[in-house]
Design an enzyme around this catalytic site. Structure first.
Site, short mmCIF file in Angstrom:
data_model
loop_
_atom_site.label_atom_id
_atom_site.label_comp_id
_atom_site.label_asym_id
_atom_site.label_seq_id
_atom_site.Cartn_x
_atom_site.Cartn_y
_atom_site.Cartn_z
CD1 TRP A 47 -2.70 -2.85 10.21
CD2 TRP A 47 -0.68 -3.78 10.44
NE1 TRP A 47 -2.78 -3.78 11.22
CE2 TRP A 47 -1.55 -4.35 11.38
CE3 TRP A 47 0.65 -4.20 10.43
CZ2 TRP A 47 -1.15 -5.35 12.29
CZ3 TRP A 47 1.07 -5.17 11.32
CH2 TRP A 47 0.17 -5.73 12.24
CG ASP B 117 -1.10 -4.58 3.93
OD1 ASP B 117 -1.80 -5.61 3.82
OD2 ASP B 117 -0.57 -4.23 5.00
CE LYS C 24 -5.32 -9.05 10.28
NZ LYS C 24 -4.11 -8.27 10.06
C1 LIG Z 1 -2.91 -7.88 10.18
C2 LIG Z 1 -2.30 -6.95 9.18
C3 LIG Z 1 -0.94 -6.99 8.87
C4 LIG Z 1 0.03 -7.94 9.55
O1 LIG Z 1 -0.09 -9.17 9.01
P1 LIG Z 1 0.91 -10.38 9.40
O2 LIG Z 1 0.37 -11.44 8.50
O3 LIG Z 1 0.74 -10.64 10.84
O4 LIG Z 1 2.28 -9.95 9.02
C5 LIG Z 1 -0.47 -6.12 7.92
N1 LIG Z 1 -1.27 -5.26 7.29
C6 LIG Z 1 -2.60 -5.18 7.56
C7 LIG Z 1 -3.45 -4.19 6.84
C8 LIG Z 1 -3.14 -6.03 8.53
O5 LIG Z 1 -4.45 -5.95 8.79
#
Ligand SMILES: *Cc1c(COP(=O)(O)O)cnc(C)c1O
Length: 359
Positions: A102, A171, A195
């Protein structure tokens, strides 16, 4: 339906109490005489829900008053673009930590806007380790530092906060709300909801006020944090149902005792599972111990030919979505807040039985 434990990485399991509440409220929301999906985001019922959900999140995370909380769309991936567009502010460089899949995606997007200084790189160790902060090469001319506290695919999680004299952007998609953090250390925290917050369609952004209002010219209006902040995340129609679900999850978290209580549960869940993996030659996890994720636990079977049988038998036992990401192989158990200790216990006991039968 018999009891099933869902180890999906995302969209992920929701707390059973929240699902039941959603079911109970599906047709009629409060006194609205309609479903929460069918009412105006500007009406009194939805506005009250929106305000309460923000206050609950502020209480849970102890968010200081000089931070805005935004409820946006576009997923974490849209933040990969919004962050450089709003934070570069005339600067040509930004610092990014590369610790997994990511962060790599965030870097690729930032490179469209600026010169990215990769200040630490875990590619060489296949995303199983993180350099000590003293070894990082921060470019002082960078506008900000971006990192990914928990890398969802490799199961690699920071045990420290890389504090520098520039805005820190995190993030937190797969670790937000899993434990208490000090929000004041961050410039921006963002997380896709699917998540650990709720369902897809919503991205929560927690942003220090002084970082709002510096967007570069000629960007889409929705990509300006000021547009979103000045309109309480309702410049256009927000993702109303996802926002409502997030609000119900925040209430549930408060009922569990808040993030301190969740942290204890989460730490114990992770310990139980890693102990089972480490205690056997049949299973393995390659991540350096102190950087092992509490939320995403990849593990390999010594004999990869058994992967298919493992997944089939696990599903027969009510343990679903354990297949690892294709880049890592093997298995991955994502064990977010909604996964109870009992789910981990069942998984561990299944793993031990499977080893006895096939080891
Ligand atoms: C799942 C995830 C993403 C992607 O998220 P989207 O909402 O599908 O854009 C980005 N960063 C991390 C750390 C993730 O676990």
């Amino acid at each position: 339906m018999s009891q099933v434990y869902n180890f999906s990485a995302g969209p992920a399991m929701l707390p059973a109490q929240v699902l039941k509440r959603m079911q109970g409220e599906l047709l009629e929301y409060g006194n609205a005489k309609a479903s929460v999906m069918e009412i105006s985001h500007r009406g009194a019922d939805f506005m009250a829900m929106a305000q309460k959900s923000e206050q609950d999140l502020r209480d849970l995370m102890n968010i200081p008053d000089n931070y805005k909380v935004l409820f946006l769309q576009g997923g974490a991936s849209a933040q990969f673009s919004m962050v450089p567009v709003n934070l570069l502010h005339g600067k040509a460089k930004a610092n990014y930590a590369h610790t997994g899949h990511w962060s790599k995606k965030a870097i690729a997007e930032a490179q469209r806007y600026c010169d990215v200084n990769i200040c630490t790189d875990s590619l060489g160790n296949k995303y199983t380790n993180i350099d000590d902060f003293s070894k990082w090469h921060i470019d002082e001319k960078g506008a900000y530092l971006h990192y990914t506290p928990n890398e969802t695919i490799a199961g690699l999680e920071f045990d420290y906060v890389p504090e520098v004299g520039m805005p820190l952007v995190a993030d937190m998609s797969s670790t937000i709300l899993s434990r208490e953090i000090d929000v004041s250390k961050y410039g921006i925290i963002y997380a896709g909801a699917q998540k650990n917050i709720g369902i897809s369609g919503l991205t929560v952004v927690i942003i220090r006020e002084d970082l709002i209002g510096n967007v570069v010219a000629n960007q889409p209006i929705l990509f300006n944090y000021a547009t979103q902040a000045n309109n309480d995340s309702m410049y256009n129609t927000p993702s109303t149902y996802s926002w409502y679900v997030a609000g119900r999850v925040f209430e549930w978290l408060k009922e569990q005792g808040g993030l301190g209580a969740m942290a204890k549960i989460n730490e114990n869940k992770a310990k139980t599972l890693y102990a089972a993996i480490d205690g056997s030659d049949f299973y393995s996890n390659p991540v350096v111990e102190k950087y092992r994720s509490w939320m995403n636990v990849p593990f390999l079977l010594a004999n990869e030919d058994l992967n298919g049988l493992f997944l089939e038998k696990a599903a027969d036992n009510g343990l679903i979505t354990l297949k690892g990401h294709r880049s890592v192989g093997g298995m991955r158990a994502s064990i977010y807040n909604a996964m109870p200790q009992e789910g981990i216990n069942q998984l561990v006991s299944f793993m031990q039985d499977f080893e006895k039968e096939n080891g």
